[in-house]
Motif scaffolding. Sequence first.
Motif, PDB file in Angstrom:
ATOM      1  N   SER A 269       0.825  -1.219   0.000  1.00 41.12           N
ATOM      2  CA  SER A 269       0.000   0.000   0.000  1.00 41.12           C
ATOM      3  C   SER A 269       0.855   1.264   0.000  1.00 41.12           C
ATOM      4  O   SER A 269       0.381   2.333  -0.385  1.00 41.12           O
ATOM      5  N   ALA A 270       2.113   1.139   0.416  1.00 41.95           N
ATOM      6  CA  ALA A 270       3.017   2.293   0.431  1.00 41.95           C
ATOM      7  C   ALA A 270       3.690   2.527  -0.921  1.00 41.95           C
ATOM      8  O   ALA A 270       4.358   3.544  -1.111  1.00 41.95           O
ATOM      9  N   GLN A 271       3.502   1.602  -1.860  1.00 39.51           N
ATOM     10  CA  GLN A 271       4.101   1.758  -3.190  1.00 39.51           C
ATOM     11  C   GLN A 271       3.208   2.627  -4.081  1.00 39.51           C
ATOM     12  O   GLN A 271       2.045   2.864  -3.785  1.00 39.51           O
ATOM     13  N   GLU A 272       3.780   3.069  -5.177  1.00 41.35           N
ATOM     14  CA  GLU A 272       3.032   3.915  -6.113  1.00 41.35           C
ATOM     15  C   GLU A 272       2.484   3.067  -7.261  1.00 41.35           C
ATOM     16  O   GLU A 272       3.191   2.205  -7.786  1.00 41.35           O
ATOM     17  N   TRP A 273       1.234   3.322  -7.610  1.00 43.14           N
ATOM     18  CA  TRP A 273       0.620   2.604  -8.732  1.00 43.14           C
ATOM     19  C   TRP A 273       1.124   3.189 -10.044  1.00 43.14           C
ATOM     20  O   TRP A 273       1.080   4.403 -10.260  1.00 43.14           O
ATOM     21  N   HIS A 274       1.588   2.319 -10.947  1.00 45.27           N
ATOM     22  CA  HIS A 274       2.049   2.740 -12.269  1.00 45.27           C
ATOM     23  C   HIS A 274       1.249   1.985 -13.326  1.00 45.27           C
ATOM     24  O   HIS A 274       1.473   0.785 -13.520  1.00 45.27           O
ATOM     25  N   PRO A 275       0.309   2.646 -14.008  1.00 43.79           N
ATOM     26  CA  PRO A 275      -0.461   1.965 -15.057  1.00 43.79           C
ATOM     27  C   PRO A 275       0.461   1.431 -16.149  1.00 43.79           C
ATOM     28  O   PRO A 275       1.483   2.050 -16.473  1.00 43.79           O
ATOM     29  N   HIS A 276       0.098   0.301 -16.710  1.00 44.07           N
ATOM     30  CA  HIS A 276       0.860  -0.267 -17.821  1.00 44.07           C
ATOM     31  C   HIS A 276       0.425   0.395 -19.126  1.00 44.07           C
ATOM     32  O   HIS A 276      -0.771   0.556 -19.385  1.00 44.07           O
ATOM     33  N   ASP A 277       1.389   0.777 -19.926  1.00 44.27           N
ATOM     34  CA  ASP A 277       1.118   1.400 -21.222  1.00 44.27           C
ATOM     35  C   ASP A 277       0.867   0.296 -22.242  1.00 44.27           C
ATOM     36  O   ASP A 277       1.778  -0.460 -22.588  1.00 44.27           O
ATOM     37  N   GLN A 278      -0.390   0.196 -22.704  1.00 46.17           N
ATOM     38  CA  GLN A 278      -0.787  -0.877 -23.609  1.00 46.17           C
ATOM     39  C   GLN A 278      -1.652  -0.326 -24.737  1.00 46.17           C
ATOM     40  O   GLN A 278      -2.356   0.678 -24.548  1.00 46.17           O
ATOM     41  N   PRO A 279      -1.629  -0.960 -25.904  1.00 46.47           N
ATOM     42  CA  PRO A 279      -2.524  -0.521 -26.984  1.00 46.47           C
ATOM     43  C   PRO A 279      -3.970  -0.818 -26.628  1.00 46.47           C
ATOM     44  O   PRO A 279      -4.265  -1.762 -25.893  1.00 46.47           O
ATOM     45  N   PHE A 280      -4.902   0.008 -27.140  1.00 41.75           N
ATOM     46  CA  PHE A 280      -6.322  -0.190 -26.869  1.00 41.75           C
ATOM     47  C   PHE A 280      -7.143   0.426 -27.990  1.00 41.75           C
ATOM     48  O   PHE A 280      -6.643   1.235 -28.782  1.00 41.75           O
ATOM     49  N   ASP A 281      -8.407   0.036 -28.052  1.00 44.88           N
ATOM     50  CA  ASP A 281      -9.355   0.564 -29.023  1.00 44.88           C
ATOM     51  C   ASP A 281     -10.029   1.782 -28.396  1.00 44.88           C
ATOM     52  O   ASP A 281     -10.832   1.646 -27.474  1.00 44.88           O
ATOM     53  N   ALA A 282      -9.708   2.964 -28.894  1.00 46.66           N
ATOM     54  CA  ALA A 282     -10.201   4.204 -28.292  1.00 46.66           C
ATOM     55  C   ALA A 282     -11.725   4.317 -28.368  1.00 46.66           C
ATOM     56  O   ALA A 282     -12.366   4.806 -27.431  1.00 46.66           O
ATOM     57  N   GLU A 283     -12.314   3.873 -29.474  1.00 49.46           N
ATOM     58  CA  GLU A 283     -13.774   3.962 -29.612  1.00 49.46           C
ATOM     59  C   GLU A 283     -14.467   3.069 -28.585  1.00 49.46           C
ATOM     60  O   GLU A 283     -15.428   3.484 -27.927  1.00 49.46           O
ATOM     61  N   LEU A 284     -13.960   1.847 -28.438  1.00 47.54           N
ATOM     62  CA  LEU A 284     -14.538   0.944 -27.444  1.00 47.54           C
ATOM     63  C   LEU A 284     -14.281   1.454 -26.025  1.00 47.54           C
ATOM     64  O   LEU A 284     -15.134   1.334 -25.146  1.00 47.54           O
ATOM     65  N   ALA A 285     -13.103   2.024 -25.793  1.00 49.72           N
ATOM     66  CA  ALA A 285     -12.778   2.558 -24.474  1.00 49.72           C
ATOM     67  C   ALA A 285     -13.747   3.669 -24.087  1.00 49.72           C
ATOM     68  O   ALA A 285     -14.174   3.760 -22.924  1.00 49.72           O
ATOM     69  N   SER A 286     -14.115   4.502 -25.050  1.00 49.03           N
ATOM     70  CA  SER A 286     -15.068   5.581 -24.784  1.00 49.03           C
ATOM     71  C   SER A 286     -16.423   5.014 -24.383  1.00 49.03           C
ATOM     72  O   SER A 286     -17.068   5.511 -23.453  1.00 49.03           O
ATOM     73  N   ARG A 287     -16.849   3.954 -25.069  1.00 48.19           N
ATOM     74  CA  ARG A 287     -18.105   3.307 -24.696  1.00 48.19           C
ATOM     75  C   ARG A 287     -17.967   2.647 -23.333  1.00 48.19           C
ATOM     76  O   ARG A 287     -18.880   2.694 -22.498  1.00 48.19           O
ATOM     77  N   GLY A 288     -16.820   2.048 -23.087  1.00 45.94           N
ATOM     78  CA  GLY A 288     -16.586   1.397 -21.805  1.00 45.94           C
ATOM     79  C   GLY A 288     -16.627   2.370 -20.649  1.00 45.94           C
ATOM     80  O   GLY A 288     -17.037   2.002 -19.534  1.00 45.94           O
ATOM     81  N   ALA A 289     -16.221   3.614 -20.879  1.00 47.15           N
ATOM     82  CA  ALA A 289     -16.263   4.626 -19.823  1.00 47.15           C
ATOM     83  C   ALA A 289     -17.691   4.835 -19.339  1.00 47.15           C
ATOM     84  O   ALA A 289     -17.945   4.983 -18.138  1.00 47.15           O
ATOM     85  N   ALA A 290     -18.627   4.843 -20.288  1.00 45.46           N
ATOM     86  CA  ALA A 290     -20.039   5.030 -19.928  1.00 45.46           C
ATOM     87  C   ALA A 290     -20.572   3.817 -19.176  1.00 45.46           C
ATOM     88  O   ALA A 290     -21.324   3.955 -18.200  1.00 45.46           O
TER      89      ALA A 290
END
Length: 203
Positions: free
Chosen positions: A107-128
């Motif tokens: 819990s004392a460590q810092e979260w670092h998101p992994h940089d990965q390819p993704f489908d931006a259109e699907l990601a936008s729908r996924g946000a909703a």
Amino acid sequence: MSTQRRAGLTLLVATCLASGSAAETGEQIAKRLCVDCHGEFGRSEIKDIPSIGGFSEFAIEDLLDSYRQRFRKARSITLEDGSENDMQRVVDALSDAEVQAVALYYSAQEWHPHDQPFDAELASRGAAVHSRKCGKCHPKGGSVPDADHALLAGQWRDYLARELENFTSGNRRMADKMKTKFDTLSESDKDALLEFWVSAGNY
């Protein structure tokens, strides 16, 4: 680190000093039992094993307890030296105090998101979809440690995809309120959610 976490760590250290305990620190336990799979500081380099550094103390304890209670099935992992291990063996070897110590460490460590390819259109729908179905427990796209749940934003795609399959098949149990919402998701909803989480909000 939050004030509450610092206070918990200070109490643990003070207790150990007062008792003269030579118990391992959370960092020592992590290096002995966790680093081969979850990586240095809890940042996994194996795409189907989750990064856990930066999760809240409660989230780590809850994750470990899910194996203790047999709510999750452990899978065998072959390590670089050819030996095998799994989460069930690791968890069964930990005392309550060791679980707390390793949870405080991660819990004392810092979260670092992994940089990965993704489908931006699907990601936008996924946000909703996430906002409607998941956002109450996983705020800000699953990026808030203090929500006390697993961090989703920028987690490894392969791991997330496998866990979605496990939830769908029933191989992994869910809390009742999560299951109620999960069961309303279509397969296309799950595909969109996956792209959104992988995007880490950068769609």
